[in-house]
Design an enzyme around this catalytic site. Structure first.
Site, PDB file in Angstrom:
ATOM      1  N   ASP A   1       0.931  -1.416   0.044  1.00 15.25           N
ATOM      2  CA  ASP A   1      -0.407  -0.397   0.256  1.00 15.25           C
ATOM      3  C   ASP A   1       0.732   1.478  -0.384  1.00 15.25           C
ATOM      4  O   ASP A   1       2.465   1.285   0.304  1.00 15.25           O
ATOM      5  CB  ASP A   1      -1.153   0.202   1.103  1.00 15.25           C
ATOM      6  CG  ASP A   1      -2.247   1.171   0.876  1.00 15.25           C
ATOM      7  OD1 ASP A   1      -2.539   1.891   0.114  1.00 15.25           O
ATOM      8  OD2 ASP A   1      -2.921   0.962   1.728  1.00 15.25           O
TER       9      ASP A   1
HETATM   10  C1  NOJ Z   1      -3.917   3.784  -0.210  1.00 14.12           C
HETATM   11  C2  NOJ Z   1      -5.501   2.691   0.482  1.00 14.12           C
HETATM   12  O1  NOJ Z   1      -5.077   2.473   1.606  1.00 14.12           O
HETATM   13  C3  NOJ Z   1      -5.252   1.943  -1.077  1.00 14.12           C
HETATM   14  O2  NOJ Z   1      -6.782   0.903  -0.291  1.00 14.12           O
HETATM   15  C4  NOJ Z   1      -4.884   2.897  -2.252  1.00 14.12           C
HETATM   16  O3  NOJ Z   1      -5.417   1.794  -3.241  1.00 14.12           O
HETATM   17  C5  NOJ Z   1      -3.845   2.791  -1.938  1.00 14.12           C
HETATM   18  N1  NOJ Z   1      -3.579   4.015  -1.689  1.00 14.12           N
HETATM   19  C6  NOJ Z   1      -3.460   4.149  -3.691  1.00 14.12           C
HETATM   20  O4  NOJ Z   1      -4.434   5.087  -3.957  1.00 14.12           O
END
Ligand code: NOJ
Length: 739
Positions: free
Chosen positions: A285
């Site tokens: 993430d």
């Molecule tokens: C953070 C989020 O937790 C995740 O769900 C997302 O896909 C990513 N950012 C990318 O934007």
């Protein structure tokens, strides 16, 4: 053809004859290796790196010069860039200006629609309609792929039992069985005919693992649980998504059992790759490799990068730590280059499967953009899913459906004409200007002679009560009031935890003032999570949970309010009475002192009831259904048997309607204690007034299995209760035994 042709290496990489002639996995494996053999260590590490472009960024932008990074081969994938023209432009940099011409992968959070926005995923799950859920994901993938995207960061498969956590809105709710079915349906919709088909994108199962169990519902917080709970409750939806073919996995921000997911070898290697045989790639993430430093498990860039790679993480989203640290670690003999090679192989394989080596621009299609984005068919699909998601919570004296022909109808509340809020959070490239509001939906639906009055009454979340008096005057003029209250789009999603689950701001004051006018009031809730609404339930005669319904919000809600659609949604999550009850979910354990109102020393509160306001699976219809006795075809079953469980369901009302018939199981005793009930099946049936249907479920030993005392998965002989009903509370049951 098994090896590169004799063209120059650079041309060979894009040579259709080399890459398209063999689509078998062995063929692709050979091609992947032939590319890998050409790569320098730095180029390999570049393929493991994902940077954001400049649209819709949700965290720190680590690299302002990401285009320079592309040119230098320091990046293999880009997210937050979409549009046929824009993705083509960026792809050209990779394909024309880098030494090896390896195409980029474009990812994006297409979570509940791309341009045409569907209800937020929790709402969509309330449809309990797997075909509708799959359709929504299909439309999203069709639109996203036309805009040059190859990959969506969805579905979110995190079981969530704490509605304070704002991200509960992004998943399918609290239940293992429903959550698993919906996760699989979403993957099927996203990947369509498979990775490489032109109108599909790769799915990314997130957030692995147990992100939904953040302590106290506070985002990014610690999770801690036994391996039993992890495997029994939290892992199955991710597994179901992978069994449905999901191509990639995203790590979660949280630590689990003391180890951040992004550095967690038990999760990424032992479970994901060794037990589940996952062959796709794992991405972190956002900056979560970097976050292992504040977590307190890595002291610097190098140790964080090594921890992630050695745990089994292939791609670094946005931290840039792989770029910064891996080469030096390899050169110093501290990290095996073979690990990097493995990760590169997994990523290149997906680029081959997507057909990007055949034609790096194949998804960036202006023509398809024109035909697909927000097409009439897609808007109609969004309207259909949105109305299927709506849950009728209360309908005293059949106040609903409303007549389309009344003299004066008042639409009141801060959510009544709140266009931006309708598409919710994570609404990707959705243009909120194109969403319809409840006020508009009502105006379109009513007869020409009906006057629709409107007053906002108050803001969603500030404390000014000034406009309430005007709203009361408006209500006083009307025959019936539709009161639209709830949460703004920003109040759920990432970093949107709440400690209180009241309807925010002074909306409760507005509601009580309108109630005091004595007019019949229909409350329409527009919100991303369960709210604590005991006052509403006690006083307002009709309550409709519309969630945040997406682009077609107004029409979908009006379809339900005026009876063009008979509501069929069922709660995918328990609605608590108060925050103090959380976590509150139906599949709880009994305890040794189950609640007894006459015995102080039993499991309960001094100041609150134990039971929820609305149970899991709950939802009303404009008709009524009755359930006959539950019958089993045998009192005893063996491991090999199928047990047939039946129940006759009758439409006892005056309208045709859809019922979601739910089957729950209770294993009475085991080598470990079992939940009081667990959903093991559901069926949606449509019944004409007066019609009956015999609803049949088949249970096998697999449905009776669990993680036994020794953590092996299987059954134990003994007694079971089986229940059928319209929700987790109002069921009837019978018993049987497993020999
Ligand atoms: C953070 C989020 O937790 C995740 O769900 C997302 O896909 C990513 N950012 C990318 O934007």
């Amino acid at each position: 053809m098994n090896k590169l042709c004799s063209l120059t290496l650079a041309t060979a990489l894009l040579c259709a004859a080399c890459y398209s002639s063999e689509k078998t996995s062995t063929g692709i494996g050979t091609r992947v290796d032939s590319v890998l053999a050409l790569m320098t260590l730095d180029e390999k590490i570049g393929q493991l790196t994902l940077f954001t472009s400049d649209i819709d960024v949700t965290g720190p932008t680590m690299r302002e010069n990401y285009k320079e990074d592309i040119k230098a081969g320091r990046v293999g994938a880009i997210f937050n860039a979409y549009g046929a023209a824009y993705t083509r432009k960026l792809q050209e940099i990779a394909v024309k200006e880098t030494r090896l011409h390896i195409p980029l992968l474009f990812g994006y959070d297409v979570v509940h629609g791309h341009r045409t926005i569907f209800p937020m995923p929790l709402g969509e799950a309330a449809s309990w309609d797997l075909a509708a859920v799959e359709k929504s994901a299909r439309v999203a993938a069709d639109e996203a792929s036309a805009e040059g995207l190859h990959w969506t960061f969805a579905p979110m498969c995190d079981i969530a039992r704490d509605p304070r956590w704002g991200r509960i809105t992004e998943g399918a709710g609290e239940d293992v069985y429903l959550g698993s079915k919906i996760a699989a349906a979403r993957v099927k919709g996203i990947q369509g005919d498979g990775v490489g088909s032109l109108n599909s994108v790769m799915a990314c199962v997130k957030h692995f693992a147990a992100y939904g169990a953040a302590q106290a519902g506070r985002d990014y917080h610690t999770t801690d649980m036994s391996d039993r709970v992890l495997r029994e409750t939290y892992l199955p939806p991710y597994k179901a998504a992978l069994d449905a073919g999901a191509a990639t996995v995203m790590t979660s921000f949280n630590e689990i059992d003391g180890v951040p997911a992004t550095g967690n070898k038990y999760l990424m290697t032992d479970i994901l790759r060794k037990e589940w045989n996952f062959t796709g790639f794992v991405v972190t993430d956002y900056t979560s490799i970097m976050e292992m430093i504040p977590h307190g498990i890595a002291e610097d860039t190098a140790s964080a990068a090594a921890l992630a790679l050695e745990a089994g993480v292939d791609m670094d989203m946005q931290a840039g730590f792989y770029n910064d640290a891996l080469a030096a670690l390899v050169k110093a003999g501290k990290l095996k280059e073979g690990l990097i090679d493995e990760a590169v192989r997994r990523i290149l394989r997906k680029k081959f499967e997507l057909g990007l080596f055949d034609d790096p621009y194949r998804y960036s299609s202006e023509q398809r953009e024109k035909e697909t984005l927000m097409s009439a068919a897609n808007l109609e699909a969004a309207r259909d899913v949105a109305r299927k998601a709506i849950v009728l919570l209360k309908n005293d004296k059949q106040l609903l459906p409303l007549e389309k022909d009344v003299k004066k109808l008042a639409v009141i509340g801060p959510l009544a004409d709140a266009r931006r809020e309708m598409i919710g959070s994570w609404s990707a490239a959705g243009d909120w200007h194109k969403a319809s509001t409840l006020l508009e939906g009502v105006k379109q639906a009513v007869s020409a002679g009906t006057q629709v009055l409107y007053a906002k009454g108050c803001a969603i979340d500030n404390d000014s009560t000034q406009a309430i008096a005007q709203a009361v005057r408006t209500a006083q003029q009307a025959d019936v009031v539709i009161l639209a209250v709830g949460e703004g789009a920003w109040m759920t999603g990432e970093a949107a935890s709440r400690a209180s689950l009241n309807i925010p701001g002074v909306q409760q004051r507005l509601i009580e003032a309108i109630y005091k006018t004595g007019k019949p009031v229909v409350a329409v809730l527009l919100n991303g999570r369960p709210l604590t609404i005991p006052w509403l339930d006690a006083n307002i005669p009709a309550i409709v949970e519309a969630w945040l319904p997406g682009t077609m919000a107004g029409q979908a809600i009006a379809d339900v309010l005026f009876g063009d659609y008979n509501p069929s949604g069922r709660l995918p999550v328990t609605f608590p009475r108060s925050v103090g009850q959380i976590p509150l979910y139906y599949s709880m354990k009994n305890t040794g002192r189950p609640m007894d109102p006459n015995n102080k020393y039993t499991s309960k509160y001094l100041d609150e009831r134990n039971d929820p306001l609305y149970p899991f699976g709950y939802g009303l219809s404009y008709t009524t259904f009755s359930y006959g006795p539950v019958q089993v075809d045998k009192q005893e079953m063996t491991q090999q048997d199928e047990l047939i469980v039946t129940c006759t369901v009758t439409n006892t009302g005056a309208r045709a309607g859809k019922e979601t018939v739910q089957l729950y199981l209770h294993d009475v005793t085991g080598s470990v204690t079992r939940p009081v009930r667990e959903l093991k099946g559901f069926k949606q049936i449509e019944l004409a007034p007066g019609a009956s249907q015999n609803v049949t479920f088949k249970l096998t030993a697999h449905d009776l299995s669990f993680y036994r005392r020794d953590m092996s998965f299987g059954t134990e002989p003994g007694k079971f209760d089986v229940y059928i009903g319209p929700n987790a509370r109002d069921t009837q049951g019978t018993a049987f035994a497993l020999r």
